[in-house]
Design an enzyme around this catalytic site. Sequence first.
Site, PDB file in Angstrom:
ATOM      1  N   GLU B  82       0.849  -1.195   0.000  1.00 40.70           N
ATOM      2  CA  GLU B  82       0.000   0.000   0.000  1.00 40.70           C
ATOM      3  C   GLU B  82       0.880   1.239   0.000  1.00 40.70           C
ATOM      4  O   GLU B  82       0.385   2.346   0.183  1.00 40.70           O
ATOM      5  CB  GLU B  82      -0.953  -0.014   1.192  1.00 40.70           C
ATOM      6  CG  GLU B  82      -0.255  -0.073   2.539  1.00 40.70           C
ATOM      7  CD  GLU B  82      -0.876   0.887   3.518  1.00 40.70           C
ATOM      8  OE1 GLU B  82      -2.023   0.679   3.856  1.00 40.70           O
ATOM      9  OE2 GLU B  82      -0.190   1.844   3.921  1.00 40.70           O
ATOM     10  N   CYS B 114      -3.269  -4.740   3.997  1.00 44.07           N
ATOM     11  CA  CYS B 114      -2.186  -5.605   4.506  1.00 44.07           C
ATOM     12  C   CYS B 114      -2.158  -6.999   3.900  1.00 44.07           C
ATOM     13  O   CYS B 114      -1.362  -7.832   4.325  1.00 44.07           O
ATOM     14  CB  CYS B 114      -2.293  -5.715   6.028  1.00 44.07           C
ATOM     15  SG  CYS B 114      -2.046  -4.155   6.872  1.00 44.07           S
ATOM     16  N   HIS B 236      -2.403 -12.410  10.568  1.00 37.02           N
ATOM     17  CA  HIS B 236      -1.988 -11.029  10.332  1.00 37.02           C
ATOM     18  C   HIS B 236      -1.813 -10.329  11.674  1.00 37.02           C
ATOM     19  O   HIS B 236      -2.547 -10.559  12.622  1.00 37.02           O
ATOM     20  CB  HIS B 236      -2.984 -10.267   9.460  1.00 37.02           C
ATOM     21  CG  HIS B 236      -2.567  -8.838   9.296  1.00 37.02           C
ATOM     22  ND1 HIS B 236      -1.299  -8.511   8.859  1.00 37.02           N
ATOM     23  CD2 HIS B 236      -3.187  -7.665   9.583  1.00 37.02           C
ATOM     24  CE1 HIS B 236      -1.184  -7.192   8.860  1.00 37.02           C
ATOM     25  NE2 HIS B 236      -2.300  -6.656   9.299  1.00 37.02           N
TER      26      HIS B 236
END
Lengths: 134, 352
Positions: B82, B114, B236
């Site tokens: 990103e 992400c 994550h």
Amino acid sequence: MSSVAKEWREIPGRYNLEGSKCPCCGKVYFPKRNMCPVCRRESIGKMEPYSISRKGEVYTFSIIHDAPDFTTKLKPYAVAMVKTTDGIMISAQLVDVDPADVRIGMPVRAVLRKIKTDGPDGVIHYGYKFVPDE
Amino acid sequence: MDVGIVSYGAYIPRYRIKPEEIGRVWGVDGKAMGKGLFINQKSVPSPDEDVVTIAAEAARNMMARVPDVDPKDIGAVYVGSESHPYAVKPTATIVAESICATPNMTAADMEFACKAGTAGIQVCMGLVGSGMVRYGVAIGADTSQGAPGDALEYSASAGGAAYLIGSENIIAKINKTLSFTTDTPDFWRREGMPYPKHGGRFTGEPAYFRHVTSAAKMMMEAMGTKPEDYKYAIFHQPNGKFPTRVAAQLGFTNEQIAQGLLTPEIGNTYSGAVPLGLASVLDVAEPGDRIFVTSYGSGAGSDAFDITVTDNIKDYRRENAPTVAQRMAKTVVIDYARYAMFKDKIVMPSSE
């Protein structure tokens, strides 16, 4: 503002240390040359691409305290003559190392880093710098 | 045809900043903030580093471990991030050039907060599995931004990992992948804006936890497995707290997530987070180890993977590139002033 075309032509050397080798005498040049200054016309049109080792050692160095604009955030830093494992001498900035820790003979390897940018809306130029090879 | 990981490589910049130092500047108890987020320090890129250089270093480490693979056999390169340096001009072409994979290949940049890195792995699996390419490269890398003084500033960091996906000499077979995706605006950055915005507590239950647990449960149901069937699990990790909590909710133990939980020491590397966590696990994994992976990207979605390490890892040249632990060992802690300079938060005179 640098020439985009000129920088583009230099990408193989800047990213991957591509030099050139004279097929007549075997001498390697970096940056690459279109003609061997020893063999001259014998070598014209025959120079071969040659991938130089990305590993080497510090042959000699100097600490830079008065830096050009783009590297000012990294000063003080060392600029070194690096002798690669295949014996080619390359001048480059050393990064990720405290200048006080730089020494002659220190093993280093080439990494890709930002060299400079053509302002906030221009091309970003990437190329080799060297870091300690731990 | 078995499709899986042929090689991998990781990269984390050497600079670190601690939450108490960030808190000192903004009049916040940074130590308490760090404790709440379970973040002891975060990585900071050098002024000459960006997603291109991080991705290139990870990709070169990946290629160094498979000296017999000809980069010309790579048919696709995808870089998920990103924080691509250009709004228009692919990161992937520069990275592909740096590993000599050009020109007979396809390339593109990916963006899904992400999870853009794991999305790239899925695309490469499809290309390899269908026979369209022999090898595909998927990279997740970021130099993520947190607005000065915002909670994200304590976690947003830099790093990345690269994966060579193929069907020959795979060190880890990807048994299955699936995803859970919805339109959930928990975190976003509009075009031209320097910093992202987020929904605060909304980023928790309806976003991270719903998507991660849904994808994880779907995977275990599809595979007929239970948490105890896996040696390692990677979730994550926007901070240290969320993955620890979601692991407990799903029935995984702290021992299963420890090796892949890097955020407490390097911060949230966004697209690099799960790829780096998986790299840390592969650094120590042995034949037969089963690995459970679930990424999360705001916006929102989760990609789950069920992976089994193969016997090929015994002959794999892991030693040809630094491990994640080695990359994390040599660090330099900087203060906020240097951090602000490194991250271009100080207005400099024009050099034009």
